[in-house]
Design a protein around this motif. Sequence first.
Motif, mmCIF file in Angstrom:
data_model
loop_
_atom_site.group_PDB
_atom_site.id
_atom_site.type_symbol
_atom_site.label_atom_id
_atom_site.label_comp_id
_atom_site.label_asym_id
_atom_site.label_seq_id
_atom_site.Cartn_x
_atom_site.Cartn_y
_atom_site.Cartn_z
ATOM 1 N N ILE A 1 -38.781 -7.058 -49.439
ATOM 2 C CA ILE A 1 -37.686 -7.354 -50.411
ATOM 3 C C ILE A 1 -36.311 -7.674 -49.737
ATOM 4 O O ILE A 1 -36.124 -6.530 -48.679
ATOM 5 N N SER A 2 -35.508 -8.504 -49.953
ATOM 6 C CA SER A 2 -34.339 -8.529 -49.333
ATOM 7 C C SER A 2 -33.273 -9.106 -50.224
ATOM 8 O O SER A 2 -33.533 -9.637 -51.360
ATOM 9 N N GLU A 3 -32.049 -8.740 -49.982
ATOM 10 C CA GLU A 3 -30.823 -8.899 -50.782
ATOM 11 C C GLU A 3 -30.530 -10.674 -50.786
ATOM 12 O O GLU A 3 -30.568 -11.188 -49.650
ATOM 13 N N MET A 4 -30.071 -10.824 -51.951
ATOM 14 C CA MET A 4 -29.442 -12.346 -52.148
ATOM 15 C C MET A 4 -27.826 -12.127 -51.724
ATOM 16 O O MET A 4 -27.457 -10.974 -52.009
ATOM 17 N N THR A 5 -27.536 -13.304 -50.936
ATOM 18 C CA THR A 5 -25.773 -13.415 -50.641
ATOM 19 C C THR A 5 -25.536 -14.674 -51.191
ATOM 20 O O THR A 5 -26.305 -15.842 -51.378
ATOM 21 N N SER A 6 -24.055 -14.745 -51.798
ATOM 22 C CA SER A 6 -23.550 -15.781 -52.537
ATOM 23 C C SER A 6 -23.279 -16.830 -51.438
ATOM 24 O O SER A 6 -22.461 -16.457 -50.381
ATOM 25 N N GLU A 7 -23.587 -18.185 -51.718
ATOM 26 C CA GLU A 7 -22.873 -18.997 -50.834
ATOM 27 C C GLU A 7 -21.527 -19.232 -51.185
ATOM 28 O O GLU A 7 -21.146 -19.164 -52.317
ATOM 29 N N PRO A 8 -20.536 -19.806 -50.162
ATOM 30 C CA PRO A 8 -19.251 -19.965 -50.610
ATOM 31 C C PRO A 8 -19.074 -21.174 -51.515
ATOM 32 O O PRO A 8 -20.069 -21.985 -51.844
ATOM 33 N N ALA A 9 -18.062 -20.882 -52.270
ATOM 34 C CA ALA A 9 -17.628 -22.172 -53.444
ATOM 35 C C ALA A 9 -18.590 -22.648 -54.467
ATOM 36 O O ALA A 9 -19.203 -23.385 -54.806
ATOM 37 N N GLY A 10 -19.445 -21.326 -54.780
ATOM 38 C CA GLY A 10 -20.538 -21.581 -55.893
ATOM 39 C C GLY A 10 -21.597 -22.341 -55.249
ATOM 40 O O GLY A 10 -22.116 -22.960 -56.372
ATOM 41 N N GLY A 11 -21.910 -22.554 -54.279
ATOM 42 C CA GLY A 11 -22.904 -23.615 -53.704
ATOM 43 C C GLY A 11 -24.383 -22.957 -53.753
ATOM 44 O O GLY A 11 -25.164 -23.682 -53.391
ATOM 45 N N GLY A 12 -24.651 -21.829 -54.634
ATOM 46 C CA GLY A 12 -25.878 -21.183 -54.616
ATOM 47 C C GLY A 12 -25.893 -19.964 -53.970
ATOM 48 O O GLY A 12 -25.095 -19.164 -53.722
ATOM 49 N N MET A 13 -27.255 -19.637 -53.651
ATOM 50 C CA MET A 13 -27.628 -18.143 -53.055
ATOM 51 C C MET A 13 -28.424 -18.215 -51.840
ATOM 52 O O MET A 13 -29.108 -19.422 -51.763
ATOM 53 N N ARG A 14 -28.636 -17.301 -51.088
ATOM 54 C CA ARG A 14 -29.564 -17.340 -49.930
ATOM 55 C C ARG A 14 -30.146 -16.118 -49.822
ATOM 56 O O ARG A 14 -29.445 -15.040 -50.088
ATOM 57 N N CYS A 15 -31.228 -15.727 -49.164
ATOM 58 C CA CYS A 15 -31.707 -14.539 -48.448
ATOM 59 C C CYS A 15 -32.666 -14.891 -47.481
ATOM 60 O O CYS A 15 -33.185 -15.923 -47.349
ATOM 61 N N ALA A 16 -32.909 -13.903 -46.629
ATOM 62 C CA ALA A 16 -33.562 -13.815 -45.529
ATOM 63 C C ALA A 16 -34.944 -13.196 -45.664
ATOM 64 O O ALA A 16 -35.166 -12.039 -46.038
ATOM 65 N N LEU A 17 -35.950 -13.964 -45.689
ATOM 66 C CA LEU A 17 -37.466 -13.671 -45.771
ATOM 67 C C LEU A 17 -38.146 -13.729 -44.516
ATOM 68 O O LEU A 17 -37.994 -14.901 -43.721
ATOM 69 N N PRO A 18 -39.303 -12.896 -44.120
ATOM 70 C CA PRO A 18 -39.876 -13.069 -42.878
ATOM 71 C C PRO A 18 -40.732 -14.297 -43.089
ATOM 72 O O PRO A 18 -41.469 -14.570 -44.004
ATOM 73 N N GLU A 19 -41.021 -14.902 -41.750
ATOM 74 C CA GLU A 19 -42.111 -16.051 -41.594
ATOM 75 C C GLU A 19 -43.227 -15.643 -41.846
ATOM 76 O O GLU A 19 -44.541 -15.960 -42.127
ATOM 77 N N ASP A 20 -43.476 -14.124 -41.184
ATOM 78 C CA ASP A 20 -44.824 -13.478 -41.183
ATOM 79 C C ASP A 20 -44.252 -12.079 -41.547
ATOM 80 O O ASP A 20 -43.752 -11.355 -40.746
ATOM 81 N N PRO A 21 -44.790 -11.611 -42.728
ATOM 82 C CA PRO A 21 -44.270 -10.259 -43.123
ATOM 83 C C PRO A 21 -44.692 -9.252 -42.258
ATOM 84 O O PRO A 21 -44.159 -7.967 -42.338
ATOM 85 N N VAL A 22 -45.789 -9.379 -41.283
ATOM 86 C CA VAL A 22 -46.093 -8.287 -40.481
ATOM 87 C C VAL A 22 -45.133 -7.979 -39.412
ATOM 88 O O VAL A 22 -44.797 -6.973 -38.960
ATOM 89 N N HIS A 23 -44.042 -9.142 -39.152
ATOM 90 C CA HIS A 23 -42.909 -8.937 -38.241
ATOM 91 C C HIS A 23 -41.889 -9.359 -38.900
ATOM 92 O O HIS A 23 -41.149 -10.666 -39.120
ATOM 93 N N PRO A 24 -41.422 -8.347 -39.735
ATOM 94 C CA PRO A 24 -40.271 -8.559 -40.616
ATOM 95 C C PRO A 24 -39.007 -9.149 -40.292
ATOM 96 O O PRO A 24 -37.933 -9.632 -40.867
ATOM 97 N N ASP A 25 -38.687 -8.769 -38.699
ATOM 98 C CA ASP A 25 -37.371 -9.033 -38.327
ATOM 99 C C ASP A 25 -37.382 -10.560 -38.104
ATOM 100 O O ASP A 25 -36.243 -11.172 -37.668
#
Length: 198
Positions: A81-105
Amino acid sequence: MNCSSSNAVSMSIRPRAVPNKGIQYEGPMVGPYDSFTEMAQVACQRMSALQAQPGQRRRPGYCALMFSWPSDSTKWAFLHISEMTSEPAGGGMRCALPEDPVHPDDTSPLRLGGRFVPSPSGEAASSTWRPTLFLNEKTAESWDYDSMLFSLEDSGSCTAYAYIGFSRELSVLRGDDWVPIGTVYNDEGVVHALKTGM
């Protein structure tokens, strides 16, 4: 639920290698849950409770990866689970999710285009955010993993969305039912709304 302790509503999930059993995910949000719906409802309750704690800053929502429980495919669990962050000027949102959950960094930024939809009464405080894009910014392709989005509104409500990578279908939880509202048809991650949905 005891909301006075931050540990009671922690979003932290930790992967741990278990000899001869692979990776085990640990944390209060992991599960397993008896159903997909229960998993989303519990998550919404905990996320809203965390937001309501004194001194907590407002979060627009969370992204989560999910999977069926290894020993019982009828049960579900979270593996990140990771936090969403707002993009500038109402362009939507984003969040960082692991490519491989075994290596969450080792994460991929998931770009979540979206739009705010006013409530029928026109009250901004009860408007909801609806995702319209699922794009992996690292690969420039639509997101493949099964994931959930939790939009935390100013009114205190929480809206749960589910995106299934295999079918590329986006659904929203309404009451106890998952209602399909869109599908991603190409690798650009754009959600095409269904007539009965968004």
